[in-house]
Design an enzyme around this catalytic site. Structure first.
Site, mmCIF file in Angstrom:
data_model
loop_
_atom_site.group_PDB
_atom_site.id
_atom_site.type_symbol
_atom_site.label_atom_id
_atom_site.label_comp_id
_atom_site.label_asym_id
_atom_site.label_seq_id
_atom_site.Cartn_x
_atom_site.Cartn_y
_atom_site.Cartn_z
ATOM 1 N N ASP A 150 0.838 -1.208 0.000
ATOM 2 C CA ASP A 150 0.000 0.000 0.000
ATOM 3 C C ASP A 150 0.873 1.259 0.000
ATOM 4 O O ASP A 150 0.369 2.376 -0.092
ATOM 5 C CB ASP A 150 -1.007 -0.004 1.170
ATOM 6 C CG ASP A 150 -0.343 0.017 2.535
ATOM 7 O OD1 ASP A 150 0.897 -0.099 2.603
ATOM 8 O OD2 ASP A 150 -1.070 0.150 3.537
ATOM 9 N N SER A 151 2.195 1.071 0.053
ATOM 10 C CA SER A 151 3.124 2.188 -0.131
ATOM 11 C C SER A 151 2.913 2.822 -1.508
ATOM 12 O O SER A 151 3.348 3.939 -1.758
ATOM 13 C CB SER A 151 4.572 1.714 0.015
ATOM 14 O OG SER A 151 4.817 0.582 -0.801
ATOM 15 N N ASP A 192 -1.132 -6.374 -0.102
ATOM 16 C CA ASP A 192 -1.164 -5.632 1.155
ATOM 17 C C ASP A 192 -2.580 -5.093 1.403
ATOM 18 O O ASP A 192 -3.056 -4.251 0.633
ATOM 19 C CB ASP A 192 -0.183 -4.451 1.002
ATOM 20 C CG ASP A 192 0.420 -4.013 2.299
ATOM 21 O OD1 ASP A 192 0.149 -4.647 3.332
ATOM 22 O OD2 ASP A 192 1.191 -3.029 2.277
ATOM 23 N N LYS A 197 -1.290 -9.498 3.228
ATOM 24 C CA LYS A 197 -0.500 -9.038 4.383
ATOM 25 C C LYS A 197 -1.358 -8.082 5.205
ATOM 26 O O LYS A 197 -2.076 -7.253 4.639
ATOM 27 C CB LYS A 197 0.779 -8.336 3.929
ATOM 28 C CG LYS A 197 1.576 -7.728 5.093
ATOM 29 C CD LYS A 197 2.962 -7.250 4.684
ATOM 30 C CE LYS A 197 3.011 -5.863 4.107
ATOM 31 N NZ LYS A 197 2.548 -4.790 5.019
ATOM 32 N N GLU A 244 -1.192 -5.447 8.770
ATOM 33 C CA GLU A 244 -0.305 -4.781 9.728
ATOM 34 C C GLU A 244 -0.835 -4.954 11.143
ATOM 35 O O GLU A 244 -2.000 -4.654 11.411
ATOM 36 C CB GLU A 244 -0.226 -3.274 9.419
ATOM 37 C CG GLU A 244 0.586 -2.950 8.198
ATOM 38 C CD GLU A 244 0.729 -1.448 7.967
ATOM 39 O OE1 GLU A 244 0.452 -0.646 8.888
ATOM 40 O OE2 GLU A 244 1.117 -1.075 6.850
ATOM 41 N N GLU A 291 9.489 -4.167 10.342
ATOM 42 C CA GLU A 291 9.860 -2.868 9.748
ATOM 43 C C GLU A 291 10.470 -1.923 10.783
ATOM 44 O O GLU A 291 9.883 -1.653 11.839
ATOM 45 C CB GLU A 291 8.621 -2.214 9.104
ATOM 46 C CG GLU A 291 8.955 -0.862 8.467
ATOM 47 C CD GLU A 291 7.891 -0.334 7.511
ATOM 48 O OE1 GLU A 291 6.908 -1.044 7.249
ATOM 49 O OE2 GLU A 291 8.072 0.807 7.046
HETATM 50 O O1 KIV Z 1 3.567 -1.163 1.656
HETATM 51 C C1 KIV Z 1 4.731 -1.572 1.632
HETATM 52 O O2 KIV Z 1 5.496 -1.332 0.699
HETATM 53 C C2 KIV Z 1 5.193 -2.365 2.773
HETATM 54 C C3 KIV Z 1 6.638 -2.721 2.816
HETATM 55 C C4 KIV Z 1 7.448 -1.546 3.133
HETATM 56 C C5 KIV Z 1 6.912 -3.846 3.735
HETATM 57 O O3 KIV Z 1 4.424 -2.707 3.625
#
Ligand code: KIV
Length: 260
Positions: A43-44, A82, A111, A113, A177
């Site tokens: 989600d980055s 994510d 994934k 968090e 992280e």
């Molecule tokens: O969203 C993302 O890119 C991440 C990574 C930095 C692990 O969660």
């Protein structure tokens, strides 16, 4: 080229380090696929591609488009999706969204968090057959600042317990992280599944970076990023040459023209 599976990732614990990168597009996915074990549709993407201030603005619909693009261009890597902010508020919402995501993108896993606070959700998803990757330490979806985690004893204990809870609940791997090196080492030793570090030391079972940071396409330069190339410079140089050619009426060249 053999497809990487969840079982193969689990078996890599303590063995050959696991190579992970993020991808948001079909073009990047195609290039990195054969060199990676895991590709994360992170989600980055919100901050890196869309210039958002945090990752919290990404919606599940938007993420699904990126998930589809990445997955459809990868043959070998395990592709992890994510789950964005607020898409796993409770176990029923989480399951509904996870099922939709896996069906629409064909990604291999999701994934989430968080640790102990969301452990009932993680357990429910796993019981329903959804493969889950955990994420502890700095959690961008619930943190307002970018800082090293685990510097205070109480925080260190909390993160450690989060990782243990995730491992016991059946996740197939855990992203750690931005934590102090000793904590990443301690977690990696204590949990039964591979740990994937980002700013968390060489002691993790694998490493992940944001592809755009690695190739120098973003201007995010935390200490833990190693920039292997400077694609921004290559793009700038190409665009400058193109502009010169257009202005001097040198482009299109004869070979770029359609003739009857
Ligand atoms: O969203 C993302 O890119 C991440 C990574 C930095 C692990 O969660």
């Amino acid at each position: 080229m053999q497809k990487v599976t969840i079982n193969k990732i689990i078996k890599r614990k303590g063995k050959q380090p696991i190579v992970c990168l993020t991808a948001y597009s079909s073009s990047i996915s195609k290039i990195i696929d054969k060199y990676c074990d895991i590709i994360l549709v992170g989600d980055s993407v919100g901050m890196v591609l869309y210039g958002m201030k945090t990752t919290k603005e990404m919606t599940i619909e938007n993420m699904i488009l990126h998930g589809r693009a990445v997955k459809s261009s990868s043959k070998k890597s395990l592709v992890v999706f994510d789950m964005p902010y607020k898409s796993y508020l409770n176990k029923y919402v989480a399951y509904k969204n996870a099922k939709k995501v896996l069906k629409m993108t064909k990604c291999d896993a999701i994934k989430l968090e968080g640790g102990k606070k969301i452990i009932h959700i993680v357990k429910y998803l796993i019981k329903k057959g959804i493969p889950v990757m955990g994420h502890v330490g700095l959690l961008p979806q619930s943190s307002n600042s970018f800082r090293l985690k685990g510097t205070k004893k109480i925080e260190e204990k909390e993160i450690f317990n989060d990782a243990i809870a995730l491992s016991n609940s059946g996740v197939f791997s855990i992203v750690i992280e931005c934590v102090v090196e000793s904590l990443a080492k301690k977690i990696t030793k204590a949990v039964s599944v591979p740990t994937i570090g980002i700013g968390a030391s060489k002691y993790c079972d694998g490493q992940i970076l944001v592809s755009d940071d690695l190739i120098g396409l973003s201007n995010f330069r935390p200490k833990f990023v190693k920039q292997y190339s400077n694609i921004s410079k290559v793009i700038e140089k190409s665009v400058k040459r193109y502009r010169r050619d257009v202005r001097k009426k040198r482009f299109p060249f004869a070979k770029n023209l359609y003739k009857f």
